[in-house]
Design a protein around this motif. Structure first.
Motif, PDB file in Angstrom:
ATOM      1  N   LEU A  80       0.858  -1.184   0.000  1.00 49.41           N
ATOM      2  CA  LEU A  80       0.000   0.000   0.000  1.00 49.41           C
ATOM      3  C   LEU A  80       0.895   1.235   0.000  1.00 49.41           C
ATOM      4  N   ASP A  81       0.810   2.009  -1.065  1.00 51.02           N
ATOM      5  CA  ASP A  81       1.638   3.210  -1.199  1.00 51.02           C
ATOM      6  C   ASP A  81       0.760   4.446  -1.041  1.00 51.02           C
ATOM      7  N   LEU A  82       0.954   5.136   0.086  1.00 50.24           N
ATOM      8  CA  LEU A  82       0.173   6.334   0.421  1.00 50.24           C
ATOM      9  C   LEU A  82       1.059   7.577   0.497  1.00 50.24           C
ATOM     10  N   ARG A  83       2.236   7.524  -0.067  1.00 45.53           N
ATOM     11  CA  ARG A  83       3.191   8.636   0.050  1.00 45.53           C
ATOM     12  C   ARG A  83       2.628   9.946  -0.494  1.00 45.53           C
ATOM     13  N   ASN A  84       3.045  11.020   0.166  1.00 50.26           N
ATOM     14  CA  ASN A  84       2.768  12.379  -0.306  1.00 50.26           C
ATOM     15  C   ASN A  84       1.287  12.672  -0.501  1.00 50.26           C
ATOM     16  N   ASN A  85       0.542  12.452   0.567  1.00 49.94           N
ATOM     17  CA  ASN A  85      -0.859  12.830   0.621  1.00 49.94           C
ATOM     18  C   ASN A  85      -1.031  13.768   1.806  1.00 49.94           C
ATOM     19  N   LYS A  86      -2.224  13.863   2.335  1.00 48.19           N
ATOM     20  CA  LYS A  86      -2.494  14.723   3.496  1.00 48.19           C
ATOM     21  C   LYS A  86      -3.011  13.904   4.669  1.00 48.19           C
ATOM     22  N   LEU A  87      -2.594  12.665   4.721  1.00 45.12           N
ATOM     23  CA  LEU A  87      -3.059  11.744   5.756  1.00 45.12           C
ATOM     24  C   LEU A  87      -2.401  12.058   7.093  1.00 45.12           C
ATOM     25  N   LYS A  88      -3.225  12.170   8.114  1.00 41.86           N
ATOM     26  CA  LYS A  88      -2.725  12.407   9.464  1.00 41.86           C
ATOM     27  C   LYS A  88      -2.869  11.153  10.313  1.00 41.86           C
ATOM     28  N   GLY A  89      -3.719  10.224   9.871  1.00 39.18           N
ATOM     29  CA  GLY A  89      -3.992   9.026  10.640  1.00 39.18           C
ATOM     30  C   GLY A  89      -5.204   9.264  11.513  1.00 39.18           C
ATOM     31  N   PRO A  90      -5.606   8.341  12.343  1.00 36.10           N
ATOM     32  CA  PRO A  90      -5.040   6.999  12.449  1.00 36.10           C
ATOM     33  C   PRO A  90      -5.444   6.136  11.257  1.00 36.10           C
ATOM     34  N   PHE A  91      -4.723   5.075  11.061  1.00 33.17           N
ATOM     35  CA  PHE A  91      -4.967   4.186   9.932  1.00 33.17           C
ATOM     36  C   PHE A  91      -5.783   2.991  10.398  1.00 33.17           C
ATOM     37  N   LYS A  92      -7.058   3.234  10.643  1.00 32.87           N
ATOM     38  CA  LYS A  92      -7.960   2.184  11.131  1.00 32.87           C
ATOM     39  C   LYS A  92      -8.103   1.093  10.077  1.00 32.87           C
ATOM     40  N   GLY A  93      -8.072  -0.125  10.514  1.00 33.11           N
ATOM     41  CA  GLY A  93      -8.251  -1.251   9.610  1.00 33.11           C
ATOM     42  C   GLY A  93      -6.966  -1.775   8.991  1.00 33.11           C
ATOM     43  N   ILE A  94      -5.890  -1.000   9.033  1.00 34.02           N
ATOM     44  CA  ILE A  94      -4.630  -1.449   8.436  1.00 34.02           C
ATOM     45  C   ILE A  94      -4.129  -2.706   9.157  1.00 34.02           C
ATOM     46  N   GLY A  95      -4.335  -2.762  10.467  1.00 36.76           N
ATOM     47  CA  GLY A  95      -3.916  -3.926  11.236  1.00 36.76           C
ATOM     48  C   GLY A  95      -4.651  -5.199  10.852  1.00 36.76           C
ATOM     49  N   LEU A  97      -5.179  -6.124   7.817  1.00 41.85           N
ATOM     50  CA  LEU A  97      -4.657  -6.576   6.529  1.00 41.85           C
ATOM     51  C   LEU A  97      -3.492  -7.531   6.777  1.00 41.85           C
ATOM     52  N   LYS A  98      -3.812  -8.781   6.968  1.00 46.80           N
ATOM     53  CA  LYS A  98      -2.832  -9.796   7.377  1.00 46.80           C
ATOM     54  C   LYS A  98      -1.739 -10.041   6.341  1.00 46.80           C
ATOM     55  N   GLN A  99      -2.015  -9.795   5.075  1.00 44.14           N
ATOM     56  CA  GLN A  99      -1.023 -10.038   4.026  1.00 44.14           C
ATOM     57  C   GLN A  99      -0.159  -8.812   3.727  1.00 44.14           C
ATOM     58  N   LEU A 100      -0.473  -7.679   4.346  1.00 44.45           N
ATOM     59  CA  LEU A 100       0.268  -6.441   4.065  1.00 44.45           C
ATOM     60  C   LEU A 100       1.731  -6.608   4.460  1.00 44.45           C
ATOM     61  N   ARG A 101       2.636  -6.347   3.505  1.00 47.56           N
ATOM     62  CA  ARG A 101       4.071  -6.477   3.736  1.00 47.56           C
ATOM     63  C   ARG A 101       4.815  -5.154   3.617  1.00 47.56           C
ATOM     64  N   LYS A 102       4.277  -4.224   2.820  1.00 48.59           N
ATOM     65  CA  LYS A 102       4.932  -2.928   2.640  1.00 48.59           C
ATOM     66  C   LYS A 102       3.893  -1.816   2.696  1.00 48.59           C
ATOM     67  N   LEU A 103       4.165  -0.846   3.568  1.00 43.29           N
ATOM     68  CA  LEU A 103       3.301   0.313   3.726  1.00 43.29           C
ATOM     69  C   LEU A 103       4.166   1.558   3.616  1.00 43.29           C
ATOM     70  N   TYR A 104       3.848   2.424   2.668  1.00 41.29           N
ATOM     71  CA  TYR A 104       4.603   3.652   2.441  1.00 41.29           C
ATOM     72  C   TYR A 104       3.746   4.846   2.842  1.00 41.29           C
ATOM     73  N   VAL A 105       4.202   5.606   3.828  1.00 39.43           N
ATOM     74  CA  VAL A 105       3.445   6.767   4.302  1.00 39.43           C
ATOM     75  C   VAL A 105       4.296   8.045   4.341  1.00 39.43           C
ATOM     76  N   GLU A 106       5.472   8.000   3.770  1.00 35.70           N
ATOM     77  CA  GLU A 106       6.354   9.169   3.726  1.00 35.70           C
ATOM     78  C   GLU A 106       5.631  10.365   3.100  1.00 35.70           C
ATOM     79  N   GLY A 107       5.919  11.551   3.615  1.00 33.85           N
ATOM     80  CA  GLY A 107       5.374  12.767   3.021  1.00 33.85           C
ATOM     81  C   GLY A 107       3.964  13.118   3.466  1.00 33.85           C
ATOM     82  N   ASN A 108       3.479  12.480   4.537  1.00 30.93           N
ATOM     83  CA  ASN A 108       2.183  12.800   5.122  1.00 30.93           C
ATOM     84  C   ASN A 108       2.420  13.479   6.463  1.00 30.93           C
TER      85      ASN A 108
END
Length: 146
Positions: A80-95, A97-108
């Motif tokens: 999941l690539d979320l880089r460079n958005n306006k996300l402040k969190g929290p990231f509800k539901g991300i936990g 996602l049992k198969q999630l291996r890479k999460l990109y949140v840089e630039g938020n």
């Protein structure tokens, strides 16, 4: 400069000046990869949750300020690539996602509390999840006490 590409399992709508996801996207249940980078999206619709076969979702460089709760339905999602958005969190539901291996949140504009929750999530996944918070080239000596 739109770079739209389509196949049965991959849709790339990068650089398409999208302000909203096309309604027909929810009918593409066989999609495994959806690329929406460099658009003007302010939100992802709740209907994104019907794309249950997604393995990769790329929405960097948009204007997203929150994620829909239906994201928790993307049980097969690996990246999941979320880089460079306006996300402040929290990231509800991300936990969920049992198969999630890479999460990109840089630039938020993440708060320290959200960063802590992401680190805790990474700990719970026992090294099976990599989270890019600040970009590899931007971190030199980063230490955090939980």
């Amino acid at each position: 400069m739109a770079t739209s590409r389509f196949s049965r399992d991959h849709v790339d709508l990068s650089y398409s000046c999208l302000r909203a996801l096309p309604e027909c996207t929810e009918k593409l249940i066989y999609l495994t990869k959806l690329t929406l980078n460099h658009n003007e999206l302010t939100e992802l619709p709740e209907s994104i949750g019907v794309l249950v076969n997604l393995l990769y979702l790329f929405v960097s460089d948009n204007r997203l300020s929150f994620l829909p709760t239906s994201m928790k339905n993307l049980k097969k999602l690996q990246q999941l690539d979320l880089r460079n958005n306006k996300l402040k969190g929290p990231f509800k539901g991300i936990g969920d996602l049992k198969q999630l291996r890479k999460l990109y949140v840089e630039g938020n504009p993440l708060t320290l509390q959200v960063i802590k929750s992401l680190v805790e999530l990474m700990d719970r996944k026992s090294g099976k999840l990599t989270i890019d918070i600040a970009g590899k080239d931007k971190i030199k000596d980063f230490k955090m006490t939980l």
